[in-house]
Design a protein around this motif. Structure first.
Motif, PDB file in Angstrom:
ATOM      1  N   PHE A 421       0.842  -1.210   0.000  1.00 27.61           N
ATOM      2  CA  PHE A 421       0.000   0.000   0.000  1.00 27.61           C
ATOM      3  C   PHE A 421       0.867   1.246   0.000  1.00 27.61           C
ATOM      4  O   PHE A 421       1.899   1.305   0.678  1.00 27.61           O
ATOM      5  CB  PHE A 421      -0.906   0.013   1.242  1.00 27.61           C
ATOM      6  N   SER A 422       0.429   2.261  -0.754  1.00 24.15           N
ATOM      7  CA  SER A 422       1.134   3.543  -0.743  1.00 24.15           C
ATOM      8  C   SER A 422       0.157   4.665  -1.086  1.00 24.15           C
ATOM      9  O   SER A 422      -0.884   4.424  -1.718  1.00 24.15           O
ATOM     10  CB  SER A 422       2.293   3.548  -1.755  1.00 24.15           C
ATOM     11  N   ARG A 423       0.517   5.870  -0.663  1.00 24.81           N
ATOM     12  CA  ARG A 423      -0.291   7.050  -0.987  1.00 24.81           C
ATOM     13  C   ARG A 423       0.607   8.118  -1.583  1.00 24.81           C
ATOM     14  O   ARG A 423       1.674   8.410  -1.051  1.00 24.81           O
ATOM     15  CB  ARG A 423      -0.973   7.591   0.280  1.00 24.81           C
ATOM     16  N   TYR A 424       0.138   8.702  -2.686  1.00 24.51           N
ATOM     17  CA  TYR A 424       0.834   9.826  -3.320  1.00 24.51           C
ATOM     18  C   TYR A 424       0.016  11.089  -3.059  1.00 24.51           C
ATOM     19  O   TYR A 424      -1.167  11.148  -3.404  1.00 24.51           O
ATOM     20  CB  TYR A 424       0.946   9.604  -4.838  1.00 24.51           C
ATOM     21  N   ASP A 425       0.642  12.091  -2.446  1.00 23.42           N
ATOM     22  CA  ASP A 425      -0.015  13.365  -2.175  1.00 23.42           C
ATOM     23  C   ASP A 425       0.497  14.434  -3.137  1.00 23.42           C
ATOM     24  O   ASP A 425       1.716  14.626  -3.258  1.00 23.42           O
ATOM     25  CB  ASP A 425       0.284  13.848  -0.754  1.00 23.42           C
ATOM     26  N   TYR A 426      -0.437  15.114  -3.766  1.00 21.29           N
ATOM     27  CA  TYR A 426      -0.111  16.264  -4.615  1.00 21.29           C
ATOM     28  C   TYR A 426      -0.732  17.482  -3.940  1.00 21.29           C
ATOM     29  O   TYR A 426      -1.935  17.710  -4.030  1.00 21.29           O
ATOM     30  CB  TYR A 426      -0.664  16.065  -6.027  1.00 21.29           C
TER      31      TYR A 426
END
Length: 560
Positions: A421-426
Motif C-alpha cells: 500500500f502507498s499514498r501519493y499526495d499532490y
C-alpha cells in the motif's frame, strides 16, 4: 460584575468559514484579519446544541503560532456568551486525544481545539480552530454546517473585555463572569494510558539489552507526554526521545510523521539500528512506527493491533466489539476481522464516522491510512495510544519468540498475506486542475466499456482487468446519514485497486491523494520494497486519471 459588562461588537460576515472534517484551517494571516477569528469563535458558540449559556468547555491545542492570541479571544467571547467555565491546558499545550479524554471524563459540554494537526506552523503557515462535542469527538456535519451558516450571516459578536489570563499558573480562578481552570494536561492522560496497557511488561521489554527505543515528537504537542511516558514511567534515558520541546513553528519542520517529514528519526533508527522508532504529529493524533529495516504502514498497523488485541489489557478485559477503517485504507484489517469473526466497517475519511459506531458500542479499534490509529478509549485518533499499543504487542510477541517489528510483520504476512500500500499526495494543486482530474475519472467510469477492460503498465507490460468502479458513498448504520462523493475507486479482478480523492485538510488550493493497493499471498514477495511492488499499478492509475497531464505535477509532494 459591574466592571465586566458584555460588549456587542458590530462585524461583517465572511463567506469562507466552512469547517472541514477537522475544523476551519487557513493561513495565519487570514485568521489575523480584523474580526475573522472572533467571528468564527462566535459562530461556534452560537451553534453549540442547547446554546452556550452555563456550559463548560475544554480548550487547548498544539501550541502553534497565533495560539496565545486566540485563546485570549476565546476567553473573552466565552464570557460574553454566558459560558460558565473554561478548562484550559497550562500554556495551551494539550494533545487532541487528551482533550477528547478530558471532555469525556469531566462530562463537559465540548471543546475548542487550536490546531491544524500535521500542517506546518509559523507566521505565514497554518492555523486551525475545531469544535468537539460532549462525546469528545469532532462535531458532526449538522453542527459544522450550522457553524458555517451562522458565520455567513453574522452581524455582531459578544465579548467581555477581560485582562489577559496567565495560563502558566495551575489552578481555578474567577475572571469576571467566567471561571477559568488551568490544568496539567499531561499527567491525567498518561495515568489514563496506564489503565489501558501493561506498562510493567513494556518496561521489562524496553530494558532488555538488545532493545533500543527512539521517539520523535517533531517539536509538536506530544513532547511533554512522551517525556512522561518514556523517561518517567518506563525509566529510559534522554537518548530515547528527540524533538520533544513544543515549538510555535515546529522548529521550522513539518510535523507530519511519515517517511518524508520524519527523516531525522528514520536516519537515526537506521544508523543506530534501533529496535523501535516512533513519531507523532503536531497535535498528537497521528503516529508512525519504524524499526531498523522495518516500516509499518498505517494500514498494516491497525490490522496488527487488531490481531494482537488480546495482549492489551483494555481489550482482554472488554473484548473487541468491532473493527473499522476509512475507505482509502488497505483491506488488511478486513482479513483480520473475517478470520476472527468480528464485525467490520468501511467508512469515509473523517474520524467522526468512527465516533458514531463507538458511541453505539459497535466499534473498538479503527484506523486511517493517513497515520491515524485509535480505539474507543477516546473519540479521536491517538498517536501515543498507537505507539504504546505497539510496545505492548512487541513485549507480548517477544515472549512467543517473535523478535522486533520485522518479526511481527513477517508473522502477520504469514497468517494473512501481505497488502502492499502507498499514498501519493499532490499538495496545493490549482483547484480547477484538481477538479479536472476528478471529472476525467467520472467520465471514464461512465463509459460502457471501461469495466472489463485491461489497462496495461507500459514499463512492465503488466495488465489489470477492471472489475468494479465507483464514487464511494456511505450510509451511517447508526444515524442513517448519507455521505456521497467520498472518493473515486477502481478495483481490479486480482483484488488490487486505486482510489483518488480530494482532501479537505489543507489550508490553500487543493490536495489530490492517490492511494494504490496490491494484495499478495506469495511469500517470496513479502520482503519486497513497497514502491517496487506497486510500480505497475501506480503507472496505470496515473494513466487512467491523467493526473500528470491535468495538473502538470510529474512528481507527488509526498509519498507515504
Amino acid at each position: 460584575m459591574s466592571d465586566y459588562q458584555v460588549k456587542t461588537v458590530p462585524t461583517k460576515a465572511f463567506q469562507d468559514q466552512r469547517p472541514g472534517t477537522s475544523g476551519l484551517r487557513k493561513r495565519v494571516p487570514v485568521f489575523q484579519q480584523e474580526h475573522y477569528t472572533e467571528n468564527f469563535i462566535q459562530s461556534i458558540l452560537s451553534s453549540i446544541p442547547g446554546g452556550p449559556k452555563d456550559t463548560t468547555l475544554v480548550v487547548g491545542g498544539d501550541g502553534r503560532y497565533y495560539s496565545n492570541e486566540v485563546v485570549q479571544k476565546i476567553i473573552q467571547l466565552s464570557a460574553g456568551n454566558g459560558v460558565k467555565k473554561l478548562v484550559i491546558a497550562r500554556d495551551i499545550i494539550f494533545s487532541t486525544p487528551a482533550i477528547s479524554h478530558e471532555i469525556r471524563s469531566r462530562k463537559a459540554t465540548g471543546g475548542i481545539l487550536l490546531t491544524a494537526s500535521h500542517n506546518p506552523g509559523g507566521p505565514k503557515a497554518d492555523f486551525g480552530i475545531k469544535y468537539n462535542m460532549d462525546n469528545g469527538g469532532p462535531a458532526p456535519e449538522a453542527v459544522t454546517e450550522a457553524i458555517f451558516a451562522h458565520s455567513k450571516e453574522l452581524t455582531e459578536y459578544k465579548l467581555v473585555d477581560l485582562p489577559e489570563v496567565d495560563l502558566s499558573q495551575l489552578g481555578e480562578r474567577q475572571v469576571g463572569p467566567i471561571s477559568i481552570e488551568v490544568i496539567d494536561a499531561v499527567k491525567p492522560y498518561v495515568a489514563f494510558l496506564k489503565t489501558l496497557f501493561d506498562f510493567d511488561a513494556i518496561k521489562a521489554y524496553v530494558h532488555q539489552p538488545d532493545v533500543s527505543v527512539l521517539f520523535d515528537g517533531l517539536s509538536g504537542v506530544t513532547g511533554p507526554y512522551a517525556r512522561d511516558i518514556f523517561i518517567n514511567e518506563l525509566g529510559l534515558d534522554e537518548s530515547s526521545i528527540q524533538g520533544c520541546e513544543p515549538s510555535p513553528d515546529f522548529n521550522g519542520g513539518h510535523p507530519d510523521p511519515n517517511l518524508t517529514y520524519a527523516h531525522d528519526l528514520v536516519k537515526a533508527v537506521e544508523e543506530k539500528q534501533i529496535t523501535f522508532g516512533a513519531a507523532s504529529d503536531g497535535d498528537g493524533d497521528r503516529n508512525m512506527i519504524y524499526g531498523a529495516g522495518a516500516f509499518v504502514t498505517p494500514s498494516d498497523s491497525v490490522a496488527i493491533i487488531a490481531d494482537w488485541a488480546e495482549s492489551i489489557p483494555y481489550f482482554a478485559k472488554g473484548g473487541v466489539k468491532g473493527l473499522a477503517r476509512s475507505m482509502p485504507t488497505s483491506t488488511a484489517l478486513d482479513r483480520v476481522a473475517k478470520a476472527k469473526g468480528i464485525e467490520h466497517f468501511e467508512v469515509p475519511t473523517g474520524w467522526k464516522f468512527f465516533g458514531n459506531l463507538m458511541d453505539a458500542g459497535r466499534l473498538s479499534i479503527c484506523g486511517e491510512e493517513s497515520f491515524g490509529t485509535g480505539s474507543d478509549h477516546v473519540r479521536e485518533k491517538d498517536g501515543l495510544w498507537a505507539i504504546v499499543a505497539w510496545l505492548n504487542i512487541l513485549a507480548a510477541a517477544d515472549k512467543k519468540g517473535i523478535k522486533g517489528i520485522k518479526g511481527v510483520l513477517q508473522d502477520h504476512y504469514s497468517k494473512y498475506g501481505r497488502t502492499f500500500f502507498s499514498r501519493y499526495d499532490y499538495e496545493e494543486v490549482d483547484s480547477d486542475a484538481a477538479n479536472k482530474v476528478i471529472k476525467e475519472l467520472s467520465d471514464l467510469f461512465a463509459s460502457s466499456d471501461f469495466v472489463g477492460s485491461s489497462p496495461t503498465a507500459t514499463s512492465s507490460s503488466t495488465s489489470f482487468k477492471v472489475a468494479e468502479v465507483g464514487n464511494f458513498a456511505y450510509t451511517d448504520p447508526i444515524d442513517h446519514s448519507v455521505s456521497k462523493n467520498q472518493g473515486h475507486y477502481v478495483t481490479f479482478s486480482d483484488g488490487s485497486r486505486f482510489v483518488v480523492r480530494l482532501s479537505g485538510t489543507g489550508s490553500q488550493g487543493a490536495t489530490i491523494r492517490l492511494y494504490v493497493e496490491k494484495y499478495s499471498q506469495d511469500s517470496s514477495e513479502y520482503g519486497r520494497d513497497t514502491q517496487e511492488g506497486l510500480k505497475p499499478l501506480i503507472e496505470v492509475a496515473l494513466k487512467l486519471s491523467k493526473l500528470v497531464e491535468q495538473t502538470g505535477r510529474k512528481e507527488p509532494t509526498v509519498i507515504t
